[in-house]
Design an enzyme around this catalytic site. Structure first.
Site, PDB file in Angstrom:
ATOM      1  N   HIS A 155       9.105   1.072   3.130  1.00 26.63           N
ATOM      2  CA  HIS A 155      10.216   1.067   4.085  1.00 26.63           C
ATOM      3  C   HIS A 155      11.039  -0.199   3.836  1.00 26.63           C
ATOM      4  O   HIS A 155      10.745  -0.976   2.908  1.00 26.63           O
ATOM      5  CB  HIS A 155       9.678   1.129   5.521  1.00 26.63           C
ATOM      6  CG  HIS A 155       8.592   0.138   5.802  1.00 26.63           C
ATOM      7  ND1 HIS A 155       8.820  -1.217   5.854  1.00 26.63           N
ATOM      8  CD2 HIS A 155       7.255   0.298   6.006  1.00 26.63           C
ATOM      9  CE1 HIS A 155       7.697  -1.843   6.105  1.00 26.63           C
ATOM     10  NE2 HIS A 155       6.715  -0.951   6.195  1.00 26.63           N
ATOM     11  N   ASP A 164       2.263  -9.232   9.095  1.00 27.00           N
ATOM     12  CA  ASP A 164       0.803  -9.377   9.068  1.00 27.00           C
ATOM     13  C   ASP A 164       0.502 -10.874   9.040  1.00 27.00           C
ATOM     14  O   ASP A 164       0.075 -11.414   8.015  1.00 27.00           O
ATOM     15  CB  ASP A 164       0.235  -8.673   7.836  1.00 27.00           C
ATOM     16  CG  ASP A 164       0.564  -7.192   7.841  1.00 27.00           C
ATOM     17  OD1 ASP A 164      -0.209  -6.420   8.397  1.00 27.00           O
ATOM     18  OD2 ASP A 164       1.628  -6.810   7.307  1.00 27.00           O
ATOM     19  N   ALA A 216       4.089   3.993   0.785  1.00 23.22           N
ATOM     20  CA  ALA A 216       4.828   4.551   1.942  1.00 23.22           C
ATOM     21  C   ALA A 216       5.857   3.498   2.352  1.00 23.22           C
ATOM     22  O   ALA A 216       5.872   3.015   3.484  1.00 23.22           O
ATOM     23  CB  ALA A 216       3.903   4.934   3.084  1.00 23.22           C
ATOM     24  N   SER A 233       4.352   1.340   7.628  1.00 21.20           N
ATOM     25  CA  SER A 233       4.063   2.645   7.020  1.00 21.20           C
ATOM     26  C   SER A 233       3.407   3.556   8.059  1.00 21.20           C
ATOM     27  O   SER A 233       3.596   4.774   8.050  1.00 21.20           O
ATOM     28  CB  SER A 233       3.116   2.475   5.831  1.00 21.20           C
ATOM     29  OG  SER A 233       3.651   1.542   4.921  1.00 21.20           O
ATOM     30  N   ARG A 234       2.652   2.949   8.963  1.00 19.55           N
ATOM     31  CA  ARG A 234       1.940   3.734   9.973  1.00 19.55           C
ATOM     32  C   ARG A 234       2.889   4.387  10.984  1.00 19.55           C
ATOM     33  O   ARG A 234       2.498   5.349  11.660  1.00 19.55           O
ATOM     34  CB  ARG A 234       0.932   2.861  10.727  1.00 19.55           C
ATOM     35  CG  ARG A 234      -0.216   2.395   9.853  1.00 19.55           C
ATOM     36  CD  ARG A 234      -1.073   1.389  10.582  1.00 19.55           C
ATOM     37  NE  ARG A 234      -2.002   0.729   9.682  1.00 19.55           N
ATOM     38  CZ  ARG A 234      -3.220   1.162   9.405  1.00 19.55           C
ATOM     39  NH1 ARG A 234      -3.662   2.256   9.975  1.00 19.55           N
ATOM     40  NH2 ARG A 234      -3.996   0.500   8.572  1.00 19.55           N
ATOM     41  N   HIS A 258       9.253  -3.602   3.289  1.00 21.82           N
ATOM     42  CA  HIS A 258       8.773  -3.841   1.923  1.00 21.82           C
ATOM     43  C   HIS A 258       9.940  -4.246   1.015  1.00 21.82           C
ATOM     44  O   HIS A 258       9.836  -5.163   0.207  1.00 21.82           O
ATOM     45  CB  HIS A 258       8.130  -2.577   1.342  1.00 21.82           C
ATOM     46  CG  HIS A 258       6.879  -2.128   2.049  1.00 21.82           C
ATOM     47  ND1 HIS A 258       6.790  -0.937   2.726  1.00 21.82           N
ATOM     48  CD2 HIS A 258       5.664  -2.713   2.167  1.00 21.82           C
ATOM     49  CE1 HIS A 258       5.575  -0.796   3.228  1.00 21.82           C
ATOM     50  NE2 HIS A 258       4.860  -1.860   2.904  1.00 21.82           N
ATOM     51  N   GLY A 312       4.666 -10.453   4.143  1.00 19.73           N
ATOM     52  CA  GLY A 312       5.413 -10.306   5.392  1.00 19.73           C
ATOM     53  C   GLY A 312       4.768 -11.054   6.555  1.00 19.73           C
ATOM     54  O   GLY A 312       3.541 -11.045   6.686  1.00 19.73           O
ATOM     55  N   GLN A 371      -3.011 -12.125   8.109  1.00 20.85           N
ATOM     56  CA  GLN A 371      -3.244 -11.841   6.684  1.00 20.85           C
ATOM     57  C   GLN A 371      -2.558 -12.886   5.812  1.00 20.85           C
ATOM     58  O   GLN A 371      -3.134 -13.378   4.829  1.00 20.85           O
ATOM     59  CB  GLN A 371      -2.714 -10.453   6.368  1.00 20.85           C
ATOM     60  CG  GLN A 371      -2.604 -10.131   4.900  1.00 20.85           C
ATOM     61  CD  GLN A 371      -2.190  -8.698   4.662  1.00 20.85           C
ATOM     62  OE1 GLN A 371      -3.011  -7.803   4.722  1.00 20.85           O
ATOM     63  NE2 GLN A 371      -0.917  -8.470   4.388  1.00 20.85           N
ATOM     64  N   MET A 380       0.839  -1.212   0.000  1.00 18.64           N
ATOM     65  CA  MET A 380       0.000   0.000   0.000  1.00 18.64           C
ATOM     66  C   MET A 380       0.869   1.254   0.000  1.00 18.64           C
ATOM     67  O   MET A 380       0.407   2.349   0.328  1.00 18.64           O
ATOM     68  CB  MET A 380      -0.949  -0.013   1.196  1.00 18.64           C
ATOM     69  CG  MET A 380      -1.913  -1.200   1.132  1.00 18.64           C
ATOM     70  SD  MET A 380      -3.449  -0.917   1.983  1.00 18.64           S
ATOM     71  CE  MET A 380      -2.870  -0.749   3.642  1.00 18.64           C
TER      72      MET A 380
HETATM   73  P1  AMP Z   1       1.481  -2.995   3.462  1.00 15.02           P
HETATM   74  O1  AMP Z   1       2.025  -1.961   2.533  1.00 15.02           O
HETATM   75  O2  AMP Z   1       1.470  -2.571   4.888  1.00 15.02           O
HETATM   76  O3  AMP Z   1       0.156  -3.540   2.989  1.00 15.02           O
HETATM   77  O4  AMP Z   1       2.495  -4.216   3.419  1.00 15.02           O
HETATM   78  C1  AMP Z   1       2.823  -4.862   2.208  1.00 15.02           C
HETATM   79  C2  AMP Z   1       3.573  -6.110   2.517  1.00 15.02           C
HETATM   80  O5  AMP Z   1       4.758  -5.806   3.237  1.00 15.02           O
HETATM   81  C3  AMP Z   1       2.765  -7.078   3.402  1.00 15.02           C
HETATM   82  O6  AMP Z   1       2.970  -8.411   2.957  1.00 15.02           O
HETATM   83  C4  AMP Z   1       3.366  -6.861   4.762  1.00 15.02           C
HETATM   84  O7  AMP Z   1       3.254  -7.975   5.627  1.00 15.02           O
HETATM   85  C5  AMP Z   1       4.822  -6.594   4.413  1.00 15.02           C
HETATM   86  N1  AMP Z   1       5.479  -5.863   5.510  1.00 15.02           N
HETATM   87  C6  AMP Z   1       5.016  -4.769   6.148  1.00 15.02           C
HETATM   88  N2  AMP Z   1       5.845  -4.416   7.141  1.00 15.02           N
HETATM   89  C7  AMP Z   1       6.853  -5.310   7.146  1.00 15.02           C
HETATM   90  C8  AMP Z   1       8.031  -5.494   7.941  1.00 15.02           C
HETATM   91  N3  AMP Z   1       8.324  -4.681   8.952  1.00 15.02           N
HETATM   92  N4  AMP Z   1       8.837  -6.543   7.652  1.00 15.02           N
HETATM   93  C9  AMP Z   1       8.543  -7.385   6.621  1.00 15.02           C
HETATM   94  N5  AMP Z   1       7.458  -7.271   5.831  1.00 15.02           N
HETATM   95  C10 AMP Z   1       6.623  -6.255   6.089  1.00 15.02           C
END
Ligand code: AMP
Length: 281
Positions: free
Chosen positions: A34, A152, A32, A188-189, A37, A149, A155, A30
């Site tokens: 880091h 989550d 933002a 991202s939060r 990702h 990741g 998820q 989504m």
């Molecule tokens: P999001 O943009 O938050 O929807 O995350 C996209 C993907 O990145 C999802 O599969 C998350 O589980 C993974 N992700 C988010 N934060 C982390 C993290 N700190 N370490 C590893 N994977 C992550």
């Protein structure tokens, strides 16, 4: 790196890889972005020949309009990061491209007990939205491997269940949690936290580490209570802390019978909701 906003262009690009039998890896995000990702992108680059990242803030998985509105967005920076990482293609569609009028994209799957506790309980409808967008993106990209990741965890189990139940030709690969120096799981939060709040939020990881030590010495329910108490700190508001079976997500009643055990938690730091987990067994 190619940037696609439309499905047709992306599919044409991917066809050139598919026709040569080159494996396609997919990392939905989504934005933002880091280092968490980027670790998924790196895993994909290491085990496939073409890595596609997507940036799409999926409206259907937000159960609160204000949360969707406040979700951090940094498209220019995201594209620079993906380019530097060596990503082959980025899909950045509009909501209309993902959910065109008249197309039924809902996923009629019963996730059973997997979708009921924790995130499912505190974010009603969240996993229906997650399943919907992941299924839709998988239909578009048709990857050989999907990288998700462990951050989550619930998820990941939901998506893995969906891939199995629908016999999708995609392998779901789970990647470890990337953390800040102080242990806070990257998210991202986190961008919405002040430096002081980031320090406070590190208590969540410290508590998970503490739980690892309590495990075996105290019964699971007692460990959960101790963890919740440990998180009762100024600036923090724990929402749940649960020791669950790592496959079925049911509360564990002992440490011996489950083959895997995961501690999962959600806390509020100011107005920001954070989740984290640790595989204990
Ligand atoms: P999001 O943009 O938050 O929807 O995350 C996209 C993907 O990145 C999802 O599969 C998350 O589980 C993974 N992700 C988010 N934060 C982390 C993290 N700190 N370490 C590893 N994977 C992550």
């Amino acid at each position: 790196m190619y940037l696609f906003k439309k499905i047709s262009g992306l599919r044409q690009f991917l066809e050139s890889y598919r026709s040569k039998n080159r494996a396609i890896g997919f990392v939905p995000t989504m934005g933002a972005l880091h280092k968490g990702h980027l670790s998924l992108i790196e895993q994909s680059l290491a085990s496939t020949q073409c890595t596609v990242g997507s940036i799409f803030v999926n409206p259907t998985q937000f159960n609160e309009a204000a949360d969707l509105e406040k979700y951090p967005r940094a498209p220019a920076q995201d594209l620079a990061m993906l380019y530097k990482a060596g990503c082959h293609a980025v899909f950045m569609p509009s909501p209309e491209e993902v959910y065109p009028q008249g197309l039924d994209t809902s996923v009629a799957l019963d996730f059973g007990a997997l979708s009921k506790p924790m995130e499912g309980k505190f974010r009603p409808g969240h996993f229906d939205g997650v399943a919907q967008v992941v299924k839709r993106l998988l239909d578009i990209v048709e990857p050989d491997k999907l990288f998700m990741g462990q951050k989550d965890y619930q998820q990941y189990l939901i998506v893995r269940h969906m891939a199995q139940a629908l016999s999708l030709p995609t392998e779901v690969v789970v990647c470890p949690i990337v953390r800040e120096k102080n242990g806070l799981a990257m998210s991202s939060r986190n961008e919405r936290l002040s430096p002081e709040q980031r320090e406070q939020a590190a208590a969540l990881y410290q508590t998970l580490q503490q739980v690892e030590k309590w495990m075996g010495k105290h019964p699971p329910r007692e460990v959960e209570q101790k963890a919740l108490q440990a998180l009762q700190q100024p600036g923090l508001e724990p929402e749940y802390f649960q020791l669950v079976d790592g496959q079925a997500l049911q509360p564990v009643s002992d440490y011996e019978s489950p083959t895997s055990i995961v501690a999962c938690a959600a806390i509020w730091v100011g107005g920001v909701r954070l989740i984290d987990n640790m595989i204990l067994k």
